[in-house]
Design an enzyme around this catalytic site. Structure first.
Site, PDB file in Angstrom:
ATOM      1  N   GLY A 163      81.831 -44.962 -21.935  1.00  0.00           N
ATOM      2  CA  GLY A 163      82.494 -43.821 -22.189  1.00  0.00           C
ATOM      3  C   GLY A 163      82.502 -43.023 -20.676  1.00  0.00           C
ATOM      4  O   GLY A 163      82.910 -41.960 -21.182  1.00  0.00           O
ATOM      5  N   HIS A 201      73.549 -52.080 -30.314  1.00  0.00           N
ATOM      6  CA  HIS A 201      74.377 -51.385 -29.479  1.00  0.00           C
ATOM      7  C   HIS A 201      74.035 -49.869 -29.025  1.00  0.00           C
ATOM      8  O   HIS A 201      72.515 -49.408 -28.849  1.00  0.00           O
ATOM      9  CB  HIS A 201      75.825 -50.149 -30.474  1.00  0.00           C
ATOM     10  CG  HIS A 201      77.026 -49.397 -29.253  1.00  0.00           C
ATOM     11  ND1 HIS A 201      76.606 -48.917 -28.650  1.00  0.00           N
ATOM     12  CD2 HIS A 201      78.087 -49.755 -28.874  1.00  0.00           C
ATOM     13  CE1 HIS A 201      77.742 -47.821 -27.805  1.00  0.00           C
ATOM     14  NE2 HIS A 201      78.219 -49.270 -28.074  1.00  0.00           N
ATOM     15  N   SER A 208      84.320 -48.864 -20.543  1.00  0.00           N
ATOM     16  CA  SER A 208      85.070 -48.648 -20.246  1.00  0.00           C
ATOM     17  C   SER A 208      86.497 -49.168 -19.277  1.00  0.00           C
ATOM     18  O   SER A 208      87.209 -49.631 -18.812  1.00  0.00           O
ATOM     19  CB  SER A 208      84.742 -47.548 -18.892  1.00  0.00           C
ATOM     20  OG  SER A 208      84.239 -46.494 -19.557  1.00  0.00           O
ATOM     21  N   LYS A 254      83.817 -46.418 -33.606  1.00  0.00           N
ATOM     22  CA  LYS A 254      82.682 -45.275 -33.460  1.00  0.00           C
ATOM     23  C   LYS A 254      83.137 -44.281 -34.489  1.00  0.00           C
ATOM     24  O   LYS A 254      83.419 -44.791 -35.519  1.00  0.00           O
ATOM     25  CB  LYS A 254      82.603 -44.516 -31.883  1.00  0.00           C
ATOM     26  CG  LYS A 254      82.403 -45.921 -30.357  1.00  0.00           C
ATOM     27  CD  LYS A 254      81.804 -45.374 -29.905  1.00  0.00           C
ATOM     28  CE  LYS A 254      81.974 -46.541 -28.007  1.00  0.00           C
ATOM     29  NZ  LYS A 254      81.490 -46.257 -27.344  1.00  0.00           N
ATOM     30  N   GLU A 284      74.039 -47.048 -28.282  1.00  0.00           N
ATOM     31  CA  GLU A 284      74.471 -45.502 -28.855  1.00  0.00           C
ATOM     32  C   GLU A 284      73.178 -45.234 -30.137  1.00  0.00           C
ATOM     33  O   GLU A 284      72.212 -44.741 -30.005  1.00  0.00           O
ATOM     34  CB  GLU A 284      75.725 -45.404 -29.295  1.00  0.00           C
ATOM     35  CG  GLU A 284      76.612 -44.688 -27.806  1.00  0.00           C
ATOM     36  CD  GLU A 284      78.000 -45.324 -28.085  1.00  0.00           C
ATOM     37  OE1 GLU A 284      78.154 -45.250 -29.336  1.00  0.00           O
ATOM     38  OE2 GLU A 284      78.550 -44.785 -27.330  1.00  0.00           O
ATOM     39  N   ASN A 299      86.141 -51.052 -31.104  1.00  0.00           N
ATOM     40  CA  ASN A 299      84.816 -50.322 -31.754  1.00  0.00           C
ATOM     41  C   ASN A 299      85.069 -48.707 -31.236  1.00  0.00           C
ATOM     42  O   ASN A 299      85.484 -48.113 -30.540  1.00  0.00           O
ATOM     43  CB  ASN A 299      83.783 -50.275 -30.694  1.00  0.00           C
ATOM     44  CG  ASN A 299      82.355 -49.777 -31.014  1.00  0.00           C
ATOM     45  OD1 ASN A 299      82.259 -49.159 -32.406  1.00  0.00           O
ATOM     46  ND2 ASN A 299      81.326 -49.106 -30.170  1.00  0.00           N
ATOM     47  N   GLU A 335      76.620 -54.396 -21.949  1.00  0.00           N
ATOM     48  CA  GLU A 335      77.030 -53.479 -21.625  1.00  0.00           C
ATOM     49  C   GLU A 335      76.496 -52.570 -21.436  1.00  0.00           C
ATOM     50  O   GLU A 335      75.244 -51.995 -21.180  1.00  0.00           O
ATOM     51  CB  GLU A 335      77.581 -52.314 -23.351  1.00  0.00           C
ATOM     52  CG  GLU A 335      78.373 -53.117 -24.301  1.00  0.00           C
ATOM     53  CD  GLU A 335      79.255 -52.118 -25.476  1.00  0.00           C
ATOM     54  OE1 GLU A 335      80.158 -52.118 -25.235  1.00  0.00           O
ATOM     55  OE2 GLU A 335      78.396 -51.869 -25.758  1.00  0.00           O
TER      56      GLU A 335
HETATM   57  P1  PGA Z   1      83.742 -47.742 -23.909  1.00  0.00           P
HETATM   58  O1  PGA Z   1      82.528 -48.319 -25.653  1.00  0.00           O
HETATM   59  O2  PGA Z   1      84.751 -48.860 -23.794  1.00  0.00           O
HETATM   60  O3  PGA Z   1      84.129 -46.431 -24.550  1.00  0.00           O
HETATM   61  O4  PGA Z   1      83.020 -47.493 -22.949  1.00  0.00           O
HETATM   62  C1  PGA Z   1      82.323 -49.247 -25.335  1.00  0.00           C
HETATM   63  C2  PGA Z   1      81.891 -49.602 -26.337  1.00  0.00           C
HETATM   64  O5  PGA Z   1      80.466 -48.755 -26.441  1.00  0.00           O
HETATM   65  O6  PGA Z   1      81.621 -50.288 -27.080  1.00  0.00           O
END
Ligand code: PGA
Length: 258
Positions: free
Chosen positions: A181, A103, A220, A14, A105, A12, A175
């Site tokens: 992140g 997601h 992460s 982003k 976000e 992903n 998640e």
């Molecule tokens: P990350 O993001 O691996 O940077 O923690 C995962 C995600 O948001 O899909």
């Protein structure tokens, strides 16, 4: 992970990689992936921003790079007066196979509700693609013991009542929001427990689909923790954010534990 289901490792990106940068990244990935193998039964999907989709599609199809194209979002209508939006139908025309939806976000910054996520999932299926449905709890919900309730509710709202073959072809990405992140990862045991709970929830409304549906862990994921997390029998791959922007690290995750 079980050999029957096979793992799906999804990058992903982003809101990173304009189409020049995306071309460089996909070429680096292609060189690494074509130089070695992808473990049997494993699939890889890449989810660039909309403006880089066509570039990545062309690069992948020209060199037969063994990755599937993915998107990060879509609108739930196929067309119409929705300024600034991109439909699932448009994505399908670019050979997009997987679309991330819900997601955290998007739920947090763009007010996507369970109802909106459900409509997007229906649009993704209607256009012959598969959703990667994101679910997960906040730190406060985990600390107050509400993680399971939150996650199972999101799973039911997303997939409950859909046709069994559609549910079986979907992907759920568990998640935990506190792990996205942040460099904090769920323990192998916690990731396995939550992915097993997602499968159990699916079996409540579709027994036959529960064994087939793939459940990813996200938050992460790195080359260091990937093999351990994949050891969980209900963890069928990863949704990778930060580490997917580095070709070598992402390919290490693709090959983890093999
Ligand atoms: P990350 O993001 O691996 O940077 O923690 C995962 C995600 O948001 O899909």
């Amino acid at each position: 992970m079980t050999p029957e289901r096979g793992a799906l490792i999804s990058g992903n990106w982003k809101m990173n990689e304009n189409h020049f940068e995306a071309l460089k990244l996909v070429q680096e990935l292609a060189a690494l992936l074509l130089a070695g193998s992808i473990p049997r039964g494993r699939e890889v999907s890449l989810h660039p921003p909309f403006t880089s989709l066509r570039t990545v599609q062309t690069a992948v199809e020209t060199d037969n790079v063994p990755v599937l194209l993915g998107a990060q979002n879509c609108h739930f209508e196929d067309r119409g007066a929705y300024t600034g939006e991109v439909s699932a139908e448009m994505l399908a025309r670019l050979n997009v196979r997987y679309v991330i939806c819900g997601h955290s976000e998007r739920r947090q910054y763009f007010d996507e509700t369970d109802e909106i996520v459900r409509k997007k999932i229906e649009a993704i299926f209607r256009n012959g693609m598969r959703p990667i449905v994101c679910v997960g709890e906040t730190l406060a919900e985990r600390e107050s013991g509400d993680a399971l309730k939150k996650v199972c509710g999101q799973v039911r709202a997303a997939l409950g009542g859909l046709r069994a073959d559609a549910i079986a072809s979907a992907v759920v990405a568990y998640e935990p929001i506190w792990a996205i992140g942040t460099g904090e990862t769920a323990t192998d045991a916690d990731a396995q427990q939550m992915c097993a709970a997602v499968r159990e929830e699916v079996s409540q409304f579709s027994k036959s689909s529960a064994e087939a549906i793939r459940i990813q862990y996200g938050g992460s994921v790195t080359p260091d923790n990937a093999a351990g997390l994949l050891g969980g029998s209900d963890v069928d791959g990863f949704l990778v954010g930060g580490a997917s922007l580095d070709a070598a690290r992402f390919v290490e995750i693709v090959r983890a534990g093999a």
